[in-house]
Scaffold this motif. Structure first.
Motif, PDB file in Angstrom:
ATOM      1  N   HIS A 109      52.587 132.435  71.917  1.00 60.36           N
ATOM      2  CA  HIS A 109      51.829 133.688  71.950  1.00 60.36           C
ATOM      3  C   HIS A 109      51.052 133.897  70.649  1.00 60.36           C
ATOM      4  CE1 HIS A 109      52.972 135.384  75.810  1.00 60.36           C
ATOM      5  NE2 HIS A 109      54.228 135.037  75.588  1.00 60.36           N
ATOM      6  N   ALA A 110      51.660 133.573  69.514  1.00 55.10           N
ATOM      7  CA  ALA A 110      50.964 133.732  68.234  1.00 55.10           C
ATOM      8  C   ALA A 110      49.774 132.784  68.139  1.00 55.10           C
ATOM      9  CB  ALA A 110      51.935 133.491  67.081  1.00 55.10           C
ATOM     10  N   SER A 111      49.935 131.558  68.628  1.00 56.96           N
ATOM     11  CA  SER A 111      48.841 130.589  68.591  1.00 56.96           C
ATOM     12  C   SER A 111      47.692 131.021  69.487  1.00 56.96           C
ATOM     13  CB  SER A 111      49.352 129.212  69.024  1.00 56.96           C
ATOM     14  OG  SER A 111      50.325 128.735  68.132  1.00 56.96           O
ATOM     15  N   ALA A 112      48.019 131.637  70.614  1.00 60.34           N
ATOM     16  CA  ALA A 112      46.967 132.130  71.512  1.00 60.34           C
ATOM     17  C   ALA A 112      46.111 133.175  70.816  1.00 60.34           C
ATOM     18  CB  ALA A 112      47.589 132.708  72.774  1.00 60.34           C
ATOM     19  N   ASP A 113      46.731 134.002  69.988  1.00 58.13           N
ATOM     20  CA  ASP A 113      45.976 135.026  69.267  1.00 58.13           C
ATOM     21  C   ASP A 113      44.999 134.415  68.266  1.00 58.13           C
ATOM     22  OD1 ASP A 113      47.036 137.211  70.577  1.00 58.13           O
ATOM     23  OD2 ASP A 113      48.691 137.464  69.155  1.00 58.13           O
ATOM     24  N   GLU A 114      45.246 133.180  67.862  1.00 58.79           N
ATOM     25  CA  GLU A 114      44.319 132.494  66.952  1.00 58.79           C
ATOM     26  C   GLU A 114      43.135 131.885  67.688  1.00 58.79           C
ATOM     27  OE1 GLU A 114      44.582 132.841  63.856  1.00 58.79           O
ATOM     28  OE2 GLU A 114      46.640 133.607  63.753  1.00 58.79           O
ATOM     29  N   GLY A 139      52.145 117.961  74.022  1.00 59.18           N
ATOM     30  CA  GLY A 139      50.766 118.057  74.489  1.00 59.18           C
ATOM     31  C   GLY A 139      50.605 119.028  75.644  1.00 59.18           C
ATOM     32  N   ASP A 140      51.612 119.111  76.514  1.00 54.13           N
ATOM     33  CA  ASP A 140      51.549 120.056  77.633  1.00 54.13           C
ATOM     34  C   ASP A 140      51.419 121.486  77.125  1.00 54.13           C
ATOM     35  OD1 ASP A 140      51.900 118.167  79.799  1.00 54.13           O
ATOM     36  OD2 ASP A 140      53.999 118.015  79.203  1.00 54.13           O
ATOM     37  N   VAL A 141      52.175 121.798  76.087  1.00 57.96           N
ATOM     38  CA  VAL A 141      52.147 123.151  75.526  1.00 57.96           C
ATOM     39  C   VAL A 141      50.803 123.440  74.872  1.00 57.96           C
ATOM     40  CG1 VAL A 141      53.211 124.690  73.829  1.00 57.96           C
ATOM     41  CG2 VAL A 141      54.650 123.174  75.214  1.00 57.96           C
ATOM     42  N   ILE A 142      50.297 122.490  74.080  1.00 58.52           N
ATOM     43  CA  ILE A 142      49.021 122.694  73.398  1.00 58.52           C
ATOM     44  C   ILE A 142      47.878 122.826  74.404  1.00 58.52           C
ATOM     45  CG2 ILE A 142      47.363 121.706  71.787  1.00 58.52           C
ATOM     46  CD1 ILE A 142      49.949 122.706  70.500  1.00 58.52           C
ATOM     47  N   ILE A 143      47.897 122.019  75.452  1.00 63.82           N
ATOM     48  CA  ILE A 143      46.860 122.107  76.480  1.00 63.82           C
ATOM     49  C   ILE A 143      46.862 123.486  77.122  1.00 63.82           C
ATOM     50  CG2 ILE A 143      46.205 121.309  78.785  1.00 63.82           C
ATOM     51  CD1 ILE A 143      47.070 118.494  77.900  1.00 63.82           C
ATOM     52  N   ALA A 144      48.042 123.992  77.438  1.00 67.25           N
ATOM     53  CA  ALA A 144      48.129 125.311  78.060  1.00 67.25           C
ATOM     54  C   ALA A 144      47.563 126.397  77.151  1.00 67.25           C
ATOM     55  CB  ALA A 144      49.579 125.628  78.418  1.00 67.25           C
ATOM     56  N   ILE A 145      47.901 126.326  75.868  1.00 69.73           N
ATOM     57  CA  ILE A 145      47.398 127.337  74.932  1.00 69.73           C
ATOM     58  C   ILE A 145      45.873 127.278  74.847  1.00 69.73           C
ATOM     59  CG2 ILE A 145      47.412 128.163  72.560  1.00 69.73           C
ATOM     60  CD1 ILE A 145      50.196 126.896  72.259  1.00 69.73           C
ATOM     61  N   PHE A 174      44.370 139.288  79.890  1.00 66.93           N
ATOM     62  CA  PHE A 174      45.359 138.630  80.745  1.00 66.93           C
ATOM     63  C   PHE A 174      45.983 137.391  80.113  1.00 66.93           C
ATOM     64  CE2 PHE A 174      42.225 140.545  83.746  1.00 66.93           C
ATOM     65  CZ  PHE A 174      43.049 141.551  84.223  1.00 66.93           C
ATOM     66  N   VAL A 175      45.512 136.996  78.923  1.00 63.05           N
ATOM     67  CA  VAL A 175      45.961 135.740  78.323  1.00 63.05           C
ATOM     68  C   VAL A 175      47.468 135.707  78.146  1.00 63.05           C
ATOM     69  CG1 VAL A 175      45.951 134.377  76.200  1.00 63.05           C
ATOM     70  CG2 VAL A 175      43.800 135.128  77.192  1.00 63.05           C
ATOM     71  N   HIS A 176      48.041 136.723  77.523  1.00 66.28           N
ATOM     72  CA  HIS A 176      49.476 136.699  77.238  1.00 66.28           C
ATOM     73  C   HIS A 176      50.303 136.819  78.523  1.00 66.28           C
ATOM     74  CE1 HIS A 176      49.221 136.554  72.898  1.00 66.28           C
ATOM     75  NE2 HIS A 176      48.241 137.425  72.961  1.00 66.28           N
ATOM     76  N   LEU A 193      53.826 133.545  82.166  1.00 65.54           N
ATOM     77  CA  LEU A 193      54.107 132.879  83.444  1.00 65.54           C
ATOM     78  C   LEU A 193      54.297 131.378  83.223  1.00 65.54           C
ATOM     79  CD1 LEU A 193      51.527 134.660  85.784  1.00 65.54           C
ATOM     80  CD2 LEU A 193      54.022 134.789  85.965  1.00 65.54           C
ATOM     81  N   PHE A 194      53.426 130.790  82.409  1.00 60.95           N
ATOM     82  CA  PHE A 194      53.546 129.372  82.085  1.00 60.95           C
ATOM     83  C   PHE A 194      54.872 129.081  81.383  1.00 60.95           C
ATOM     84  CE2 PHE A 194      52.993 126.438  78.448  1.00 60.95           C
ATOM     85  CZ  PHE A 194      52.898 125.237  79.135  1.00 60.95           C
ATOM     86  N   LEU A 195      55.220 129.910  80.406  1.00 60.81           N
ATOM     87  CA  LEU A 195      56.454 129.698  79.640  1.00 60.81           C
ATOM     88  C   LEU A 195      57.684 129.823  80.534  1.00 60.81           C
ATOM     89  CD1 LEU A 195      55.386 131.654  76.458  1.00 60.81           C
ATOM     90  CD2 LEU A 195      56.024 129.236  76.509  1.00 60.81           C
TER      91      LEU A 195
END
Length: 214
Positions: free
Chosen positions: A100-105, A156-162, A180-182, A187-189
């Motif tokens: 979630h923190a990385s998504a905010d970046e 890589g799966d996690v980074i791709i999703a972000i 809607f990002v978070h 849902l992904f997590l």
């Protein structure tokens, strides 16, 4: 009065210069997310609250500014990973916090910057990538070791999703989906938790797979 050694106002001048540089990088990141790598430098200076001369004094050209923005974002993502690892006793909670923190970046906005405006062999960028790989691999390994993360998921799966969920990219006609990002990340997590409820096709993505795309 300034002494012969210039000891008077120098600290304040250095502090002001540091703050200006940080404001320019922050403003540039926002502009690049909204408008892409060709965002007007005049607009970036305006957002940062500095004059054009100050921007060019800190960053000789657009490529230099993009370089520093990318390094800044990667550094912040690394800090999020390190903080989550150190402060969250539950390894899956640490992973959730990091995502979630990385998504905010808005790291998804880095993809076109890296692919179109960077030397892939740049040593500074490569060092940042290596450190990012280390800290994210550590997060994934901890969650795997604790049996909380499904075994068929890789870093890589996690980074791709972000990166995918922090888009749409600049210049698209898509509506504003940031709100809607978070929600969708969560849902992904939830789908990453062990035990798995399905069998994933293919193999886990690695960071080496992502490097081939940049």
């Amino acid at each position: 009065m300034t002494t012969a050694l210039g000891a008077g106002p120098a600290p304040k001048q250095r502090a002001d210069a540091t703050r200006n540089r940080a404001r320019i990088i922050t403003a540039a990141r926002e502009a690049f997310v909204e408008h892409g790598a060709l965002a007007p430098l005049d607009e970036i200076a305006r957002r940062a609250g500095v004059g054009n001369a100050t921007l060019y004094r800190n960053f000789a050209d657009r490529r230099t500014l993009i370089h520093q923005v990318a390094l800044s974002v990667i550094a912040r993502v690394i800090e999020h990973a390190e903080a989550a690892t150190a402060e969250e006793p539950d390894s899956f909670a640490a992973l959730v916090r990091f995502v979630h923190a990385s998504a905010d970046e808005r790291i998804g906005a880095l993809c076109p910057l890296l692919s179109d405006h960077f030397d892939p062999d740049d040593p500074e960028l490569e060092a940042s990538r290596v450190r990012l790989e280390q800290v994210t691999n550590d997060l994934i390994a901890r969650a795997h070791a604790d049996g909380l993360l499904r075994a068929d998921v890789g870093t890589g799966d996690v980074i791709i999703a972000i990166t995918q969920l922090t888009r749409p990219l600049p210049g698209t006609a898509c509506p504003d989906l940031d709100q809607f990002v978070h929600r969708h990340l969560q849902l992904f997590l939830d789908g990453l938790r062990n035990p798995a409820r399905s069998e994933l096709p293919g193999r886990p993505a690695t960071l080496d797979d992502l490097k081939k795309r940049v």
